[in-house]
Design a protein around this motif. Structure first.
Motif, PDB file in Angstrom:
ATOM      1  N   TYR A  30       0.830  -1.198   0.000  1.00  0.00           N
ATOM      2  CA  TYR A  30       0.000   0.000   0.000  1.00  0.00           C
ATOM      3  C   TYR A  30       0.867   1.251   0.000  1.00  0.00           C
ATOM      4  N   ILE A  31       0.228   2.400  -0.286  1.00  0.00           N
ATOM      5  CA  ILE A  31       0.881   3.703  -0.178  1.00  0.00           C
ATOM      6  C   ILE A  31       0.450   4.337   1.138  1.00  0.00           C
ATOM      7  N   THR A  32       1.423   4.625   1.994  1.00  0.00           N
ATOM      8  CA  THR A  32       1.150   5.311   3.256  1.00  0.00           C
ATOM      9  C   THR A  32       1.697   6.730   3.165  1.00  0.00           C
ATOM     10  N   GLY A  33       0.846   7.703   3.415  1.00  0.00           N
ATOM     11  CA  GLY A  33       1.263   9.099   3.421  1.00  0.00           C
ATOM     12  C   GLY A  33       1.612   9.546   4.823  1.00  0.00           C
ATOM     13  N   LEU A  34       2.734  10.221   4.968  1.00  0.00           N
ATOM     14  CA  LEU A  34       3.184  10.733   6.262  1.00  0.00           C
ATOM     15  C   LEU A  34       3.079  12.250   6.216  1.00  0.00           C
ATOM     16  N   ILE A  35       2.216  12.818   7.070  1.00  0.00           N
ATOM     17  CA  ILE A  35       1.980  14.259   7.049  1.00  0.00           C
ATOM     18  C   ILE A  35       2.343  14.872   8.392  1.00  0.00           C
ATOM     19  N   GLY A  36       2.502  16.186   8.374  1.00  0.00           N
ATOM     20  CA  GLY A  36       2.859  16.942   9.572  1.00  0.00           C
ATOM     21  C   GLY A  36       3.569  18.209   9.151  1.00  0.00           C
ATOM     22  N   GLU A  37       3.560  19.213  10.029  1.00  0.00           N
ATOM     23  CA  GLU A  37       4.235  20.461   9.718  1.00  0.00           C
ATOM     24  C   GLU A  37       5.741  20.259   9.655  1.00  0.00           C
ATOM     25  N   ASN A  38       6.453  21.238   9.065  1.00  0.00           N
ATOM     26  CA  ASN A  38       7.904  21.221   9.118  1.00  0.00           C
ATOM     27  C   ASN A  38       8.355  21.202  10.573  1.00  0.00           C
ATOM     28  N   GLY A  39       9.290  20.313  10.895  1.00  0.00           N
ATOM     29  CA  GLY A  39       9.765  20.197  12.265  1.00  0.00           C
ATOM     30  C   GLY A  39       8.943  19.268  13.131  1.00  0.00           C
ATOM     31  N   SER A  40       7.943  18.611  12.539  1.00  0.00           N
ATOM     32  CA  SER A  40       7.077  17.730  13.333  1.00  0.00           C
ATOM     33  C   SER A  40       7.729  16.387  13.640  1.00  0.00           C
ATOM     34  N   GLY A  41       8.735  16.004  12.832  1.00  0.00           N
ATOM     35  CA  GLY A  41       9.412  14.735  13.078  1.00  0.00           C
ATOM     36  C   GLY A  41       9.376  13.760  11.918  1.00  0.00           C
ATOM     37  N   LYS A  42       8.830  14.173  10.767  1.00  0.00           N
ATOM     38  CA  LYS A  42       8.708  13.264   9.631  1.00  0.00           C
ATOM     39  C   LYS A  42      10.072  12.772   9.157  1.00  0.00           C
ATOM     40  N   SER A  43      10.961  13.713   8.829  1.00  0.00           N
ATOM     41  CA  SER A  43      12.278  13.331   8.314  1.00  0.00           C
ATOM     42  C   SER A  43      13.111  12.642   9.387  1.00  0.00           C
ATOM     43  N   ILE A  46      12.111   9.068   9.420  1.00  0.00           N
ATOM     44  CA  ILE A  46      12.657   8.359   8.265  1.00  0.00           C
ATOM     45  C   ILE A  46      14.152   8.107   8.430  1.00  0.00           C
ATOM     46  N   HIS A  47      14.875   9.070   8.959  1.00  0.00           N
ATOM     47  CA  HIS A  47      16.319   8.893   9.175  1.00  0.00           C
ATOM     48  C   HIS A  47      16.598   7.750  10.151  1.00  0.00           C
ATOM     49  N   HIS A  48      15.738   7.574  11.136  1.00  0.00           N
ATOM     50  CA  HIS A  48      15.896   6.439  12.054  1.00  0.00           C
ATOM     51  C   HIS A  48      15.587   5.126  11.358  1.00  0.00           C
ATOM     52  N   MET A  49      14.631   5.146  10.445  1.00  0.00           N
ATOM     53  CA  MET A  49      14.319   3.927   9.696  1.00  0.00           C
ATOM     54  C   MET A  49      15.509   3.462   8.867  1.00  0.00           C
ATOM     55  N   LEU A  50      16.350   4.409   8.479  1.00  0.00           N
ATOM     56  CA  LEU A  50      17.492   4.084   7.619  1.00  0.00           C
ATOM     57  C   LEU A  50      18.805   4.041   8.391  1.00  0.00           C
ATOM     58  N   VAL A  51      18.722   4.084   9.722  1.00  0.00           N
ATOM     59  CA  VAL A  51      19.898   4.077  10.612  1.00  0.00           C
ATOM     60  C   VAL A  51      20.840   5.235  10.269  1.00  0.00           C
ATOM     61  N   ASN A  76      19.568  -2.540  -0.456  1.00  0.00           N
ATOM     62  CA  ASN A  76      19.407  -3.052  -1.806  1.00  0.00           C
ATOM     63  C   ASN A  76      17.942  -3.192  -2.179  1.00  0.00           C
ATOM     64  N   ARG A  77      17.099  -3.357  -1.179  1.00  0.00           N
ATOM     65  CA  ARG A  77      15.677  -3.616  -1.403  1.00  0.00           C
ATOM     66  C   ARG A  77      14.810  -2.371  -1.194  1.00  0.00           C
ATOM     67  N   ILE A  78      15.466  -1.235  -0.848  1.00  0.00           N
ATOM     68  CA  ILE A  78      14.752   0.006  -0.573  1.00  0.00           C
ATOM     69  C   ILE A  78      15.144   1.050  -1.617  1.00  0.00           C
ATOM     70  N   GLY A  79      14.144   1.731  -2.187  1.00  0.00           N
ATOM     71  CA  GLY A  79      14.390   2.860  -3.076  1.00  0.00           C
ATOM     72  C   GLY A  79      14.186   4.148  -2.304  1.00  0.00           C
ATOM     73  N   LEU A  80      15.173   5.044  -2.354  1.00  0.00           N
ATOM     74  CA  LEU A  80      15.151   6.257  -1.547  1.00  0.00           C
ATOM     75  C   LEU A  80      15.094   7.496  -2.429  1.00  0.00           C
ATOM     76  N   VAL A  81      14.212   8.419  -2.076  1.00  0.00           N
ATOM     77  CA  VAL A  81      14.166   9.719  -2.742  1.00  0.00           C
ATOM     78  C   VAL A  81      14.083  10.793  -1.664  1.00  0.00           C
ATOM     79  N   PHE A  82      15.120  11.631  -1.591  1.00  0.00           N
ATOM     80  CA  PHE A  82      15.146  12.739  -0.644  1.00  0.00           C
ATOM     81  C   PHE A  82      15.034  14.057  -1.395  1.00  0.00           C
ATOM     82  N   ALA A  83      14.519  15.080  -0.731  1.00  0.00           N
ATOM     83  CA  ALA A  83      14.429  16.398  -1.355  1.00  0.00           C
ATOM     84  C   ALA A  83      15.819  16.991  -1.557  1.00  0.00           C
ATOM     85  N   GLU A  84      16.736  16.701  -0.611  1.00  0.00           N
ATOM     86  CA  GLU A  84      18.073  17.276  -0.717  1.00  0.00           C
ATOM     87  C   GLU A  84      18.966  16.431  -1.621  1.00  0.00           C
ATOM     88  N   ASP A  85      20.015  17.046  -2.112  1.00  0.00           N
ATOM     89  CA  ASP A  85      20.938  16.420  -3.058  1.00  0.00           C
ATOM     90  C   ASP A  85      21.977  15.584  -2.311  1.00  0.00           C
TER      91      ASP A  85
END
Length: 290
Positions: A30-43, A46-51, A76-85
């Motif tokens: 499924y597609i799960t959307g993660l919402i919240g204001e900037n600074g809410s903890g979304k990124s 995600i950073h913890h999910m990727l160690v 190898n099994r995860i595709g990652l797209v970040f806003a930053e370069d």
């Protein structure tokens, strides 16, 4: 229902900000959307999910494996797209393809170059000369070219023009015909999620406020407008009440009860995700910017 990601009791104290006992299931297929204001903890989540950050407590399992112990296999099994370069700047996508062939076990160069052509990204231009949007498109092409079972998209559409945003949403919906693919899509452009998400998770100030199926979420809450004279009586049925020149607006889980009690004194309407976030923040009594 099987989970692609399970977060259990995640805790992280970062001084001025803290993740607080995060429990979360990202359902497989499924597609799960993660919402919240900037600074809410979304990124941060995600950073913890990727160690990329180390938690103080709790456990994260991805694709039925412990991420800390089997990170190389899982990436190898995860595709990652970040806003930053995050690319080496002095090589071009064509040269990058050679590096990715070595890194990923199931790299498909033909798919990669097909996406670059479709996205109008020059494979011979050094990455440092690509625009911000082109770099995001490059990141998307990579994520879609190595048989990823889990796509994690962290604000991918922020720097994209509306036309390409629509194309990306169509690509993601097409991918979901394969039930082995799971997408976690973090974005502040909530209209994107209204179009394609199956589940919505809202995080605020390091806490998960809700984790619900999108259709159930929109069925559960409605916007209500009405005469401000009824606010005192109807207060327990209202969430995040705001008063304006025409009366009041609020969110409610009891639209039918309000209609039965007040008839034409109230007007019930559907909500957007942005409006849900707004009323929830008001209910928490926090300052709202904008």
């Amino acid at each position: 229902m099987m989970n692609a990601v399970t977060v259990a009791g995640l805790e992280k104290d970062m001084g001025r900000f803290r993740l607080k006992d995060i429990n979360l299931n990202i359902r497989k297929g499924y597609i799960t959307g993660l919402i919240g204001e900037n600074g809410s903890g979304k990124s941060t989540l995600i950073h913890h999910m990727l160690v990329l950050k180390k938690q103080d407590g709790g456990r994260i399992s991805i694709l039925d494996k412990d991420l800390e112990k089997e990170r190389e296999e899982l990436l190898n099994r995860i595709g990652l797209v970040f806003a930053e370069d995050r690319f080496p700047q002095n090589i071009n996508p064509k040269r990058l393809n050679g590096l990715l062939t070595v890194y990923y076990d199931h790299w498909h160069a033909d798919t990669f170059f097909a996406y670059l052509e479709r996205f109008n990204v020059d494979a011979t231009s050094k990455i440092k000369f690509l625009s911000t949007g082109e770099k995001v498109k490059l990141s998307i092409a990579i994520a879609l070219s190595h048989d990823a079972e889990l796509l994690i998209l962290d604000e991918p559409t922020s720097n994209l023009d509306p036309t390409f945003r629509m194309e990306l949403l169509n690509i993601l919906q097409t991918l979901m015909t394969d039930e082995d693919v799971t997408i976690l899509f973090s974005t502040h452009i909530t209209t994107d999620l209204e179009k394609i998400a199956d589940y919505i998770v809202m995080i605020d100030d390091g806490e998960v406020l809700f984790d619900m199926e999108k259709d159930v979420l929109f069925e559960s809450y409605r916007k209500v407008k009405g005469d401000r004279k009824i606010i005192d009586d109807a207060g327990e049925l209202l969430i995040g009440t705001t008063i304006n020149a025409l009366g009041f607006e609020a969110m409610t889980r009891e639209p039918q009860a309000l209609v039965e009690l007040y008839g034409r004194k109230v007007l019930i309407e559907n909500l957007t995700l942005d409006e849900m976030m707004y009323f929830i923040k008001r209910e928490k009594g926090e300052t709202i910017n904008g």
